[in-house]
Design a protein around this motif. Structure first.
Motif, PDB file in Angstrom:
ATOM      1  N   ARG A   3     -11.152 -80.949  29.073  1.00  0.00           N
ATOM      2  CA  ARG A   3     -11.463 -81.817  30.212  1.00  0.00           C
ATOM      3  C   ARG A   3     -10.193 -82.242  30.961  1.00  0.00           C
ATOM      4  O   ARG A   3     -10.191 -82.378  32.184  1.00  0.00           O
ATOM      5  N   ALA A   4      -9.107 -82.433  30.203  1.00  0.00           N
ATOM      6  CA  ALA A   4      -7.837 -82.838  30.820  1.00  0.00           C
ATOM      7  C   ALA A   4      -7.091 -81.667  31.454  1.00  0.00           C
ATOM      8  O   ALA A   4      -6.046 -81.881  32.080  1.00  0.00           O
ATOM      9  N   GLU A   5      -7.616 -80.443  31.280  1.00  0.00           N
ATOM     10  CA  GLU A   5      -6.949 -79.230  31.763  1.00  0.00           C
ATOM     11  C   GLU A   5      -5.521 -79.173  31.236  1.00  0.00           C
ATOM     12  O   GLU A   5      -4.569 -78.862  31.958  1.00  0.00           O
ATOM     13  N   ALA A   6      -5.395 -79.446  29.924  1.00  0.00           N
ATOM     14  CA  ALA A   6      -4.085 -79.558  29.287  1.00  0.00           C
ATOM     15  C   ALA A   6      -3.562 -78.240  28.757  1.00  0.00           C
ATOM     16  O   ALA A   6      -2.524 -78.215  28.088  1.00  0.00           O
ATOM     17  N   GLY A   7      -4.239 -77.145  29.022  1.00  0.00           N
ATOM     18  CA  GLY A   7      -3.770 -75.865  28.532  1.00  0.00           C
ATOM     19  C   GLY A   7      -4.664 -74.743  29.005  1.00  0.00           C
ATOM     20  O   GLY A   7      -5.584 -74.937  29.810  1.00  0.00           O
ATOM     21  N   GLY A   8      -4.388 -73.567  28.444  1.00  0.00           N
ATOM     22  CA  GLY A   8      -5.203 -72.405  28.754  1.00  0.00           C
ATOM     23  C   GLY A   8      -5.364 -71.493  27.559  1.00  0.00           C
ATOM     24  O   GLY A   8      -5.956 -70.416  27.661  1.00  0.00           O
ATOM     25  N   ALA A   9      -4.829 -71.924  26.409  1.00  0.00           N
ATOM     26  CA  ALA A   9      -4.939 -71.148  25.181  1.00  0.00           C
ATOM     27  C   ALA A   9      -4.927 -72.110  24.004  1.00  0.00           C
ATOM     28  O   ALA A   9      -4.451 -73.251  24.115  1.00  0.00           O
ATOM     29  N   VAL A  10      -5.440 -71.650  22.865  1.00  0.00           N
ATOM     30  CA  VAL A  10      -5.532 -72.533  21.702  1.00  0.00           C
ATOM     31  C   VAL A  10      -5.333 -71.744  20.419  1.00  0.00           C
ATOM     32  O   VAL A  10      -5.800 -70.611  20.282  1.00  0.00           O
ATOM     33  N   ASN A  11      -4.616 -72.360  19.511  1.00  0.00           N
ATOM     34  CA  ASN A  11      -4.433 -71.846  18.153  1.00  0.00           C
ATOM     35  C   ASN A  11      -5.473 -72.525  17.276  1.00  0.00           C
ATOM     36  O   ASN A  11      -5.371 -73.712  16.981  1.00  0.00           O
TER      37      ASN A  11
END
Length: 382
Positions: A249-257
């Motif tokens: 929701r915060a648009e804090a990234g574009g990928a995740v581990n």
């Protein structure tokens, strides 16, 4: 014995909790080595999970709280197992060990590979490896060469302020077609100098810049993500699916581990993969696991179609004896997903486990009792 039908109820009748000495040595039962968890259903089948680097407090929580709660709980699908400890103080790593063991047991009961039980469809995975900080640029290039020679196709470099863009450039000069990403470990701030370093790496064609700022600082990550072309990846700050939802929701990234140990188990990790994919984020499965039991569970999770980036694996030169047969390793940069056996697809080498056991408890309806590593179990696999 194979069970059929999702309506079959499971009740755990016995848990075995095995504290291992750290692989680096030491004989004390009080060191923060891994804890293996074995759950048994009373019908000859069992499942395994791992709690990496368990503290004394986590051992106590497992033995006095989580394990007895699971013994009192009946569940039909492993997604319901977590209801047993829902009212206990939250500890994602402890929950992961039990949740994974229940998934392993459930898939063994049904005679299906764990990857299929989770919904995975792939039969093999591309492997990635992480390189810890080296002493010199020359040693970085030498170590990368060793990993590339072993077939690894993605290298994740640990960086920090003053040791970042130059490191990436040095590797790219020698290996121009190698896929690279960086793990910042939360060591950067929004100071002008640090932001300049992050911007410098943005122009180097990286797969992702992981955890640049302190875990949980979504606002800082969102500001950076809006500026960089390279995807900002999150991992350390996510301890639940709800945390991931907040980050999206915060648009804090574009990928995740996606690491089951951090998220509380395969149940939550599977949901996290789905959430990320729905949001258009890229996914890879990393792991805090230190034994083949935990790594086998991560391989099964990484078989999900949405987890498209290379799965994290031990690198070339890791000569520690694994606790499962066959060992969970990459071969020429590829990790096979075991489909011929049910559950994790790897047999637990009880002799190897006994060699590293510092302390062992069996917990059943009569309570916990201390046991010793069974020497007669050497050579026997279960």
């Amino acid at each position: 014995m194979a069970h059929t039908g999702s309506a079959t109820a499971t009740r755990i009748v016995e848990l075995e909790l095995i504290r291992l000495r750290p692989a680096s040595g030491g004989r004390s039962a009080d060191t923060d080595g891994p804890v293996l968890v074995r759950v048994a259903d009373g019908e000859g089948l069992c499942g395994w999970g791992e709690l990496p680097a368990a503290t004394g407090a986590q051992w106590e929580a497992l033995t006095a709280g989580f394990a007895p709660a699971l013994l009192r709980h009946t569940w039909r699908r492993p997604t319901e197992a977590g209801d047993a400890w829902a009212d206990l103080p939250r500890d994602p790593a402890v929950a992961n060990a039990l949740d994974t063991a229940c998934w392993d047991l459930w898939s063994r009961q049904r005679g299906t590979p764990l990857s299929h039980a989770l919904g995975g469809e792939r039969t093999a995975l591309t492997a990635g490896v992480t390189l810890a900080r080296q002493v010199t640029l020359e040693s970085v290039v030498t170590e990368v060469n060793r990993q590339v020679g072993s077939g690894f196709r993605r290298i994740r470099l640990e960086v920090e302020p003053g040791w970042d863009a130059d490191v990436v450039r040095a590797v790219q000069t020698s290996f121009p077609f190698l896929v690279l990403q960086v793990d910042c470990g939360g060591r950067y701030t929004e100071s002008p100098a640090d932001l300049d370093s992050l911007r410098a790496m943005d122009g180097l064609g990286l797969l992702a810049v992981e955890d640049p700022f302190a875990p949980g600082d979504l606002a800082a990550h969102a500001r950076l993500a809006s500026e960089l072309r390279t995807p900002v990846a999150l991992g350390r700050g996510l301890s639940s699916v709800e945390d991931l939802d907040d980050a999206i929701r915060a648009e804090a990234g574009g990928a995740v581990n996606v690491d089951p140990t951090r998220l509380g188990g395969l149940t939550s990790a599977r949901r996290a993969v789905d959430r990320a994919v729905d949001a258009g984020w890229q996914v890879w499965c990393g792991s805090s696991a230190t034994t083949g039991i935990g790594r086998a569970a991560v391989v099964a999770l990484a078989s999900l179609t949405g987890a498209a980036l290379p799965v994290e694996m031990p690198g070339a030169g890791n000569r520690s004896r694994d606790l499962v047969v066959p060992p969970v390793r990459a071969h020429d940069g590829v990790v096979p997903i075991p489909l011929a056996e049910s559950g994790l697809g790897h047999g637990v080498d009880r002799a190897a486990v006994a060699d590293r056991t510092a302390r062992s408890l069996v917990v059943d309806a009569d309570g916990p009792r201390e046991v010793r590593a069974a020497r007669e179990a050497r050579g026997r696999r279960r």
